[in-house]
Motif scaffolding. Structure first.
Motif, PDB file in Angstrom:
ATOM      1  N   GLY A  69     -43.640 -58.609  43.871  1.00 16.63           N
ATOM      2  CA  GLY A  69     -43.543 -57.652  42.780  1.00 16.63           C
ATOM      3  C   GLY A  69     -44.754 -56.784  42.518  1.00 16.63           C
ATOM      4  N   PHE A  70     -45.706 -56.704  43.439  1.00 14.34           N
ATOM      5  CA  PHE A  70     -46.858 -55.819  43.240  1.00 14.34           C
ATOM      6  C   PHE A  70     -46.416 -54.382  43.502  1.00 14.34           C
ATOM      7  CE2 PHE A  70     -50.636 -53.548  44.724  1.00 14.34           C
ATOM      8  CZ  PHE A  70     -51.469 -53.746  43.640  1.00 14.34           C
ATOM      9  N   PRO A  71     -46.422 -53.521  42.474  1.00 15.34           N
ATOM     10  CA  PRO A  71     -45.868 -52.169  42.631  1.00 15.34           C
ATOM     11  C   PRO A  71     -46.791 -51.235  43.418  1.00 15.34           C
ATOM     12  CG  PRO A  71     -46.742 -52.455  40.418  1.00 15.34           C
ATOM     13  CD  PRO A  71     -46.896 -53.778  41.120  1.00 15.34           C
ATOM     14  N   LEU A  72     -46.295 -50.779  44.556  1.00  7.82           N
ATOM     15  CA  LEU A  72     -47.015 -49.765  45.321  1.00  7.82           C
ATOM     16  C   LEU A  72     -46.613 -48.373  44.855  1.00  7.82           C
ATOM     17  CD1 LEU A  72     -46.729 -51.320  48.886  1.00  7.82           C
ATOM     18  CD2 LEU A  72     -48.743 -51.272  47.411  1.00  7.82           C
ATOM     19  N   LEU A  73     -45.319 -48.200  44.515  1.00 12.02           N
ATOM     20  CA  LEU A  73     -44.842 -46.900  44.075  1.00 12.02           C
ATOM     21  C   LEU A  73     -43.511 -47.042  43.352  1.00 12.02           C
ATOM     22  CD1 LEU A  73     -45.123 -43.726  44.268  1.00 12.02           C
ATOM     23  CD2 LEU A  73     -43.625 -43.899  46.245  1.00 12.02           C
ATOM     24  N   ALA A  74     -43.389 -46.331  42.252  1.00  6.91           N
ATOM     25  CA  ALA A  74     -42.100 -46.136  41.584  1.00  6.91           C
ATOM     26  C   ALA A  74     -41.941 -44.628  41.454  1.00  6.91           C
ATOM     27  CB  ALA A  74     -42.076 -46.809  40.219  1.00  6.91           C
ATOM     28  N   LEU A  75     -40.929 -44.079  42.106  1.00 12.18           N
ATOM     29  CA  LEU A  75     -40.684 -42.641  42.092  1.00 12.18           C
ATOM     30  C   LEU A  75     -39.332 -42.374  41.453  1.00 12.18           C
ATOM     31  CD1 LEU A  75     -41.353 -39.711  43.008  1.00 12.18           C
ATOM     32  CD2 LEU A  75     -40.235 -40.273  45.176  1.00 12.18           C
ATOM     33  N   ARG A  76     -39.289 -41.433  40.538  1.00 11.90           N
ATOM     34  CA  ARG A  76     -38.056 -41.009  39.892  1.00 11.90           C
ATOM     35  C   ARG A  76     -37.989 -39.486  39.955  1.00 11.90           C
ATOM     36  NH1 ARG A  76     -37.841 -45.597  40.509  1.00 11.90           N
ATOM     37  NH2 ARG A  76     -37.524 -47.281  39.035  1.00 11.90           N
ATOM     38  N   VAL A  77     -36.850 -38.955  40.386  1.00 12.37           N
ATOM     39  CA  VAL A  77     -36.631 -37.511  40.409  1.00 12.37           C
ATOM     40  C   VAL A  77     -35.253 -37.247  39.824  1.00 12.37           C
ATOM     41  CG1 VAL A  77     -36.439 -35.449  41.839  1.00 12.37           C
ATOM     42  CG2 VAL A  77     -38.047 -37.243  42.497  1.00 12.37           C
ATOM     43  N   ALA A  78     -35.202 -36.341  38.865  1.00 11.76           N
ATOM     44  CA  ALA A  78     -33.935 -35.903  38.272  1.00 11.76           C
ATOM     45  C   ALA A  78     -34.020 -34.397  38.118  1.00 11.76           C
ATOM     46  CB  ALA A  78     -33.690 -36.575  36.932  1.00 11.76           C
ATOM     47  N   GLY A  79     -33.419 -33.687  39.069  1.00 14.98           N
ATOM     48  CA  GLY A  79     -33.466 -32.225  39.023  1.00 14.98           C
ATOM     49  C   GLY A  79     -34.881 -31.703  39.100  1.00 14.98           C
ATOM     50  N   SER A  81     -37.406 -32.620  37.189  1.00 16.78           N
ATOM     51  CA  SER A  81     -38.348 -33.561  36.590  1.00 16.78           C
ATOM     52  C   SER A  81     -38.628 -34.671  37.580  1.00 16.78           C
ATOM     53  CB  SER A  81     -37.771 -34.167  35.308  1.00 16.78           C
ATOM     54  OG  SER A  81     -37.562 -33.167  34.341  1.00 16.78           O
ATOM     55  N   ALA A  82     -39.887 -35.056  37.660  1.00 19.34           N
ATOM     56  CA  ALA A  82     -40.266 -36.136  38.569  1.00 19.34           C
ATOM     57  C   ALA A  82     -41.379 -36.968  37.931  1.00 19.34           C
ATOM     58  CB  ALA A  82     -40.733 -35.570  39.905  1.00 19.34           C
ATOM     59  N   ARG A  83     -41.409 -38.243  38.306  1.00 19.53           N
ATOM     60  CA  ARG A  83     -42.485 -39.124  37.857  1.00 19.53           C
ATOM     61  C   ARG A  83     -42.800 -40.094  38.989  1.00 19.53           C
ATOM     62  NH1 ARG A  83     -40.884 -41.649  32.848  1.00 19.53           N
ATOM     63  NH2 ARG A  83     -39.706 -43.119  34.089  1.00 19.53           N
ATOM     64  N   ALA A  84     -44.082 -40.267  39.244  1.00 11.94           N
ATOM     65  CA  ALA A  84     -44.542 -41.231  40.245  1.00 11.94           C
ATOM     66  C   ALA A  84     -45.639 -42.070  39.619  1.00 11.94           C
ATOM     67  CB  ALA A  84     -45.067 -40.509  41.480  1.00 11.94           C
ATOM     68  N   GLN A  85     -45.603 -43.367  39.903  1.00 10.98           N
ATOM     69  CA  GLN A  85     -46.670 -44.232  39.418  1.00 10.98           C
ATOM     70  C   GLN A  85     -46.846 -45.389  40.385  1.00 10.98           C
ATOM     71  OE1 GLN A  85     -44.880 -44.875  35.554  1.00 10.98           O
ATOM     72  NE2 GLN A  85     -44.419 -46.996  36.078  1.00 10.98           N
TER      73      GLN A  85
END
Length: 162
Positions: A69-79, A81-85
């Protein structure tokens, strides 16, 4: 004068606040792939587990983790709008895909790659990237995405869907 300075400081602090974007949760309409991802660049190489969900033409989500569960990347794209962490995002970023910082442009471009995939289509190319896909009985089993200009490469291997 003190009141004016306090009001100016408060206004400056509030102007820097950004309301977090709400991204849709994948449902039965989305195409979901689960497997492993090897990310490599000129400086590093990482291997981990990934879950990718896409609903063309607008929505895309990818979680990439290492170990338990060590997060390397969480990417969200909706049209638009985008978020990366996470580690690969070097913290957290939110904005429009077109305005992604240089370090995230290729990561955000993965949404376009997945949206262009079609069963049986082995080779894709657009906007500075090339991709080779492997399919088995209409199910995506592997995807190799390269960004030649930066030397970044994303090698996905997915479990076949039943």
């Amino acid at each position: 004068m003190k009141t004016f300075l306090a009001a100016l400081l408060a206004l400056g602090l509030l102007a820097g606040c950004q309301t977090p974007q709400t991204f849709p949760a994948p449902d039965a309409r989305w195409t979901t792939h689960q497997g492993q991802l090897r990310y490599s660049s000129r400086d590093q190489s990482l291997i981990g587990e990934t879950i990718v969900a896409a609903l063309p033409p607008r929505d895309f989500q990818m979680n990439y983790t290492a170990g338990p569960g060590f997060p390397l990347l969480a990417l969200r794209v909706a049209g638009e709008s985008a978020r990366a962490q996470g580690v690969l995002a070097r913290g957290r970023w939110q904005g429009t895909p077109a305005d992604a910082p240089a370090k995230l442009k290729n990561i955000v471009a993965l949404a376009e790659v997945f949206h262009r995939l079609a069963p049986g289509t082995p080779d894709l190319q657009a906007g500075g990237w090339t991709a080779q896909a492997s399919w088995k009985q209409g199910s995506l089993t592997a995807l190799d995405v390269r960004f030649p200009a930066s030397g970044e490469r994303f090698q996905f291997v997915f479990a076949p869907r039943p």
